[in-house]
Enzyme design. Structure first.
Site, PDB file in Angstrom:
ATOM      1  N   TYR A  63      79.085 -42.728  55.814  1.00  0.00           N
ATOM      2  CA  TYR A  63      78.313 -43.763  55.928  1.00  0.00           C
ATOM      3  C   TYR A  63      78.024 -44.333  57.099  1.00  0.00           C
ATOM      4  O   TYR A  63      77.377 -45.530  57.385  1.00  0.00           O
ATOM      5  CB  TYR A  63      78.779 -44.773  54.832  1.00  0.00           C
ATOM      6  N   SER A 120      73.692 -41.670  53.044  1.00  0.00           N
ATOM      7  CA  SER A 120      73.742 -40.259  53.153  1.00  0.00           C
ATOM      8  C   SER A 120      72.586 -39.621  52.247  1.00  0.00           C
ATOM      9  O   SER A 120      72.025 -40.267  51.412  1.00  0.00           O
ATOM     10  CB  SER A 120      75.223 -39.875  52.332  1.00  0.00           C
ATOM     11  N   ARG A 166      75.161 -33.554  48.660  1.00  0.00           N
ATOM     12  CA  ARG A 166      76.390 -33.731  48.489  1.00  0.00           C
ATOM     13  C   ARG A 166      76.856 -33.170  47.046  1.00  0.00           C
ATOM     14  O   ARG A 166      76.430 -32.428  46.396  1.00  0.00           O
ATOM     15  CB  ARG A 166      76.744 -35.676  48.610  1.00  0.00           C
ATOM     16  N   HIS A 177      74.279 -43.509  40.134  1.00  0.00           N
ATOM     17  CA  HIS A 177      74.107 -42.208  39.532  1.00  0.00           C
ATOM     18  C   HIS A 177      74.690 -42.468  37.866  1.00  0.00           C
ATOM     19  O   HIS A 177      74.929 -41.441  36.947  1.00  0.00           O
ATOM     20  CB  HIS A 177      75.310 -41.253  40.098  1.00  0.00           C
ATOM     21  N   ARG A 181      76.094 -36.641  42.540  1.00  0.00           N
ATOM     22  CA  ARG A 181      75.174 -37.632  43.251  1.00  0.00           C
ATOM     23  C   ARG A 181      73.743 -37.152  43.296  1.00  0.00           C
ATOM     24  O   ARG A 181      72.971 -37.902  43.838  1.00  0.00           O
ATOM     25  CB  ARG A 181      75.850 -37.719  44.493  1.00  0.00           C
ATOM     26  N   ARG A 206      84.167 -47.843  55.642  1.00  0.00           N
ATOM     27  CA  ARG A 206      84.351 -46.888  54.573  1.00  0.00           C
ATOM     28  C   ARG A 206      83.833 -45.533  55.051  1.00  0.00           C
ATOM     29  O   ARG A 206      82.648 -45.458  55.315  1.00  0.00           O
ATOM     30  CB  ARG A 206      83.533 -47.531  53.318  1.00  0.00           C
ATOM     31  N   ASN A 244      70.539 -50.524  47.635  1.00  0.00           N
ATOM     32  CA  ASN A 244      71.397 -49.402  47.816  1.00  0.00           C
ATOM     33  C   ASN A 244      72.567 -49.807  46.651  1.00  0.00           C
ATOM     34  O   ASN A 244      73.303 -50.487  46.495  1.00  0.00           O
ATOM     35  CB  ASN A 244      72.140 -49.171  49.095  1.00  0.00           C
ATOM     36  N   HIS A 279      69.549 -44.865  50.415  1.00  0.00           N
ATOM     37  CA  HIS A 279      71.095 -44.346  50.395  1.00  0.00           C
ATOM     38  C   HIS A 279      71.372 -43.878  51.879  1.00  0.00           C
ATOM     39  O   HIS A 279      70.445 -43.166  52.517  1.00  0.00           O
ATOM     40  CB  HIS A 279      71.089 -43.018  49.611  1.00  0.00           C
ATOM     41  N   PRO A 337      78.473 -51.435  44.486  1.00  0.00           N
ATOM     42  CA  PRO A 337      80.024 -51.523  44.781  1.00  0.00           C
ATOM     43  C   PRO A 337      80.190 -50.701  45.984  1.00  0.00           C
ATOM     44  O   PRO A 337      79.558 -49.668  46.312  1.00  0.00           O
ATOM     45  CB  PRO A 337      80.283 -50.682  43.667  1.00  0.00           C
ATOM     46  N   ASN A 338      81.351 -51.299  46.584  1.00  0.00           N
ATOM     47  CA  ASN A 338      81.841 -50.596  47.766  1.00  0.00           C
ATOM     48  C   ASN A 338      81.446 -50.692  49.135  1.00  0.00           C
ATOM     49  O   ASN A 338      81.772 -50.203  50.140  1.00  0.00           O
ATOM     50  CB  ASN A 338      82.295 -48.954  47.553  1.00  0.00           C
ATOM     51  N   GLU A 358      64.474 -47.768  46.966  1.00  0.00           N
ATOM     52  CA  GLU A 358      66.015 -47.176  46.797  1.00  0.00           C
ATOM     53  C   GLU A 358      66.256 -46.887  48.355  1.00  0.00           C
ATOM     54  O   GLU A 358      65.696 -45.862  48.597  1.00  0.00           O
ATOM     55  CB  GLU A 358      65.934 -46.335  45.862  1.00  0.00           C
ATOM     56  N   ALA A 364      77.314 -46.261  43.867  1.00  0.00           N
ATOM     57  CA  ALA A 364      77.724 -45.280  42.584  1.00  0.00           C
ATOM     58  C   ALA A 364      77.058 -45.504  41.352  1.00  0.00           C
ATOM     59  O   ALA A 364      76.671 -44.714  40.435  1.00  0.00           O
ATOM     60  CB  ALA A 364      79.317 -45.352  42.521  1.00  0.00           C
ATOM     61  N   ASP A 367      67.369 -50.068  33.679  1.00  0.00           N
ATOM     62  CA  ASP A 367      66.404 -51.022  32.582  1.00  0.00           C
ATOM     63  C   ASP A 367      66.008 -52.141  33.404  1.00  0.00           C
ATOM     64  O   ASP A 367      64.956 -52.681  33.172  1.00  0.00           O
ATOM     65  CB  ASP A 367      67.364 -51.111  31.230  1.00  0.00           C
TER      66      ASP A 367
HETATM   67  C1  DQA Z   1      75.636 -44.079  48.671  1.00  0.00           C
HETATM   68  C2  DQA Z   1      75.697 -42.935  48.066  1.00  0.00           C
HETATM   69  C3  DQA Z   1      76.241 -43.002  46.850  1.00  0.00           C
HETATM   70  O1  DQA Z   1      76.374 -41.816  46.070  1.00  0.00           O
HETATM   71  C4  DQA Z   1      77.683 -43.557  46.991  1.00  0.00           C
HETATM   72  O2  DQA Z   1      78.178 -44.039  45.700  1.00  0.00           O
HETATM   73  C5  DQA Z   1      77.384 -44.790  47.546  1.00  0.00           C
HETATM   74  C6  DQA Z   1      76.675 -44.812  48.704  1.00  0.00           C
HETATM   75  C7  DQA Z   1      74.763 -44.151  49.969  1.00  0.00           C
HETATM   76  O3  DQA Z   1      74.405 -45.153  50.742  1.00  0.00           O
HETATM   77  O4  DQA Z   1      74.840 -42.820  50.523  1.00  0.00           O
HETATM   78  O5  DQA Z   1      78.321 -45.669  47.491  1.00  0.00           O
HETATM   79  O6  DQA Z   1      74.507 -45.068  47.840  1.00  0.00           O
END
Ligand code: DQA
Length: 163
Positions: A23, A112, A117, A87, A121, A18, A81, A110, A10-11, A108, A84, A94
């Site tokens: 980011y 950031s 943070r 977390h 997170r 963003r 990635n 990220h 998401p996002n 995985e 959110a 699963d």
């Molecule tokens: C993220 C870190 C997550 O905590 C956050 O919710 C994101 C982006 C990152 O790429 O740093 O949406 O996955």
């Protein structure tokens, strides 16, 4: 052709706009391009799946496991990635646990450094069921993860052909 899935939760479709201080300025298409640049085009095909709907990502992973067991999955590895959901989502964990059982490498990512943070997170639901994690390197982390997934896919196919 070996498929590498780049999964964005998401996002992440709004990357570039963003919270660029956190980011960065690269869009997800820029990040996709970074991954593609590391992959020999005759051998690897990189597909981006971005969704704000958890079920869409779960369906993709479920289908991959189904295809794998049917011997018809073109996917060699996954970069994810999960935003959110990292977390919060036991369902995603699963699903990735099923993927782990197939032996496919999963990285995985990220942008950031989540460990530096907010405390919510710090915990990753998915970390125990993936091959490894790249965090805090910004867009450069995608290049690093792409290089690593190719090595892991190659090691995996050598291992399989020996069996
Ligand atoms: C993220 C870190 C997550 O905590 C956050 O919710 C994101 C982006 C990152 O790429 O740093 O949406 O996955």
């Amino acid at each position: 052709m070996i498929k590498i899935l780049l999964i964005h939760g998401p996002n992440l479709g709004l990357l570039g706009r963003r919270e660029p201080k956190i980011y960065g300025h690269e869009t997800q298409e820029d990040l996709l391009e970074r991954v593609r640049r590391e992959c020999t085009p005759e051998k690897y095909e990189v597909e981006l799946v971005q969704s704000n709907h958890e079920g869409v990502v779960l369906d993709v992973l479920n289908q991959l496991v189904r295809d794998f067991h049917a011997g018809s999955s073109p996917v060699g590895g996954i970069l994810i990635n999960a935003g959110a959901w990292t977390h919060t989502s036991i369902a995603l964990r699963d699903a990735l646990s099923m993927v782990q059982e197939t032996g496919l490498p999963v990285i995985e990512i990220h942008l950031s450094n989540t460990a530096a943070r907010e405390t919510f997170r710090h915990m990753s639901m998915v970390a125990p069921v993936v091959t490894g994690c790249v965090a805090g390197l910004g867009a450069a982390g995608y290049t690093a993860a792409a290089r690593a997934i190719i090595e892991l896919i190659q090691a995996n196919s050598k291992h399989r052909s020996k069996r």
